[in-house]
Design an enzyme around this catalytic site. Structure first.
Site, PDB file in Angstrom:
ATOM      1  N   LYS A 159     -20.695   7.685   1.814  1.00  0.00           N
ATOM      2  CA  LYS A 159     -19.705   7.807   2.879  1.00  0.00           C
ATOM      3  C   LYS A 159     -19.457   9.291   3.108  1.00  0.00           C
ATOM      4  O   LYS A 159     -18.493   9.871   2.594  1.00  0.00           O
ATOM      5  CB  LYS A 159     -18.424   7.078   2.426  1.00  0.00           C
ATOM      6  CG  LYS A 159     -17.704   6.354   3.534  1.00  0.00           C
ATOM      7  CD  LYS A 159     -16.658   5.414   2.981  1.00  0.00           C
ATOM      8  CE  LYS A 159     -15.477   5.265   3.900  1.00  0.00           C
ATOM      9  NZ  LYS A 159     -15.733   4.754   5.232  1.00  0.00           N
TER      10      LYS A 159
HETATM   11  C1  LIG Z   1     -19.875   2.677   8.628  1.00  0.00           C
HETATM   12  C2  LIG Z   1     -19.116   1.727   7.783  1.00  0.00           C
HETATM   13  N1  LIG Z   1     -19.664   0.551   7.459  1.00  0.00           N
HETATM   14  C3  LIG Z   1     -19.017  -0.342   6.705  1.00  0.00           C
HETATM   15  C4  LIG Z   1     -17.742  -0.097   6.231  1.00  0.00           C
HETATM   16  C5  LIG Z   1     -17.040  -1.124   5.384  1.00  0.00           C
HETATM   17  O1  LIG Z   1     -16.959  -0.684   4.058  1.00  0.00           O
HETATM   18  P1  LIG Z   1     -15.779  -1.139   3.102  1.00  0.00           P
HETATM   19  O2  LIG Z   1     -15.723  -2.618   3.171  1.00  0.00           O
HETATM   20  O3  LIG Z   1     -16.175  -0.643   1.767  1.00  0.00           O
HETATM   21  O4  LIG Z   1     -14.536  -0.519   3.620  1.00  0.00           O
HETATM   22  C6  LIG Z   1     -17.127   1.115   6.546  1.00  0.00           C
HETATM   23  C7  LIG Z   1     -15.783   1.426   6.041  1.00  0.00           C
HETATM   24  O5  LIG Z   1     -15.658   2.052   5.016  1.00  0.00           O
HETATM   25  C8  LIG Z   1     -17.815   2.048   7.324  1.00  0.00           C
HETATM   26  O6  LIG Z   1     -17.264   3.203   7.654  1.00  0.00           O
END
Ligand SMILES: Cc1ncc(COP(=O)(O)O)c(C=O)c1O
Length: 306
Positions: A159
């Protein structure tokens, strides 16, 4: 988020007043996006406020830092405790927590030499991410004209702050066209994910979701929903999904910390299923909210008490 004079931000292990949580305009991350972050939620439970899957979020933050070779000046335990501390210090109940590790003020070459890492954690109240009523009624989406950034160019399972330029382009375009959220395709034209959510199809009672080879961020909510579904006897197929499959799905929904479990009722004018939250989505969404709110004793281990 606005400081009210009482809000504190956690900064490298210490709480600082909101107004003092500032960085220099020549910070490396501001210029090149050299940061990694998390989005986490805490919920009110019968035993007090609890953070949902905090350890997994901390682990992903440190994985993201490793992937981008950002040295961490604090330990995972400090970040774990810091998330809980910042909630207590700000007297918050249900809230969103945002840890960020970024390259700060130092030499501005693209090669980050002797640039300090700053680690901050903020927490603030945040309701339904995709708007009032989105969790019940579902949202309208559009296929983005922007391709999801590819895992040959970025470690997409991390991330990284700079990666979100791609998401910002997609969600801005979607909102300007009157949709709530974008669905991005990967470089091969297969479905990847939303600008900040993973995507699931319900097909003949089973779940289908794209895998990491579609350049997705493997979400912690995605993993939670797969496990919750399994306990109901609903299997998940992780595989490439072509764009056309979306239109014929019985149901579609997004998962994410911010979006939680949000039904999708339309993709570019194609009505999905009955055009409202479908029964499988509703079942999983209800179970998800019971879990995060501490109403499912079998999943207490996912909750970190504040
Ligand atoms: C691009 C992206 N995909 C998927 C997710 C979903 O991830 P999570 O369930 O860990 O928040 C997020 C959010 O964090 C995101 O920014």
């Amino acid at each position: 988020m606005a400081g009210d004079g009482k809000t504190s931000i956690w900064w490298n292990g210490k709480l600082v007043p909101f107004a003092d949580a500032k960085t220099h305009v020549l910070s490396h991350c501001l210029h090149y996006g050299t940061g990694v972050f998390e989005g986490i939620r805490a919920y009110e439970t019968p035993k007090g406020v609890a953070v949902f899957r905090l350890q997994e979020h901390v682990d992903r933050l440190f994985f993201s830092a490793k992937a981008y070779r950002i040295p961490m000046p604090v330990t995972p335990k400090q970040v774990f405790d810091g998330c809980r501390e910042v909630i207590r210090a700000n007297d918050l109940r249900a809230c969103y927590i945002r840890p960020l590790a970024f390259l700060g003020h130092g030499p501005l070459g693209v090669f980050p030499k002797n640039v300090p890492t700053e680690v901050v954690i903020a927490a603030y109240p945040w309701g339904a991410y995709l708007g009032e009523g989105s969790l019940e009624k579902g949202i309208r989406t559009t296929i983005s004209s922007w391709t999801r950034l590819h895992h040959a160019s970025f470690p997409t399972a991390a991330k990284g702050s700079g990666q979100y330029l791609n998401s910002t382009l997609a969600v801005r375009e979607a909102r300007e066209k009157g949709f709530e959220e974008a669905i991005l395709l990967d470089r091969n034209g297969n479905v990847a994910e939303g600008s900040g959510e993973n995507l699931f199809l319900v097909v003949k009672g089973r779940l289908v979701t794209p895998g990491i080879d579609s350049s997705i961020l493997p979400g912690i909510t995605r993993d939670s929903v797969i496990q919750i579904a399994k306990a109901f006897g609903i299997e998940t197929e992780v595989r490439s999904v072509s764009r056309g499959e979306l239109y014929g799905a019985d149901e579609l929904f997004f998962t994410g910390t911010a979006a939680e479990v949000t039904p999708i009722r339309e993709v570019d004018g194609y009505v999905i299923g009955e055009g409202r939250r479908g029964p499988v989505t509703e079942k999983l969404q209800t179970a998800f909210f019971r879990t995060v709110k501490g109403e499912d004793p079998a999943r207490e281990a996912w909750l970190a008490r504040v």
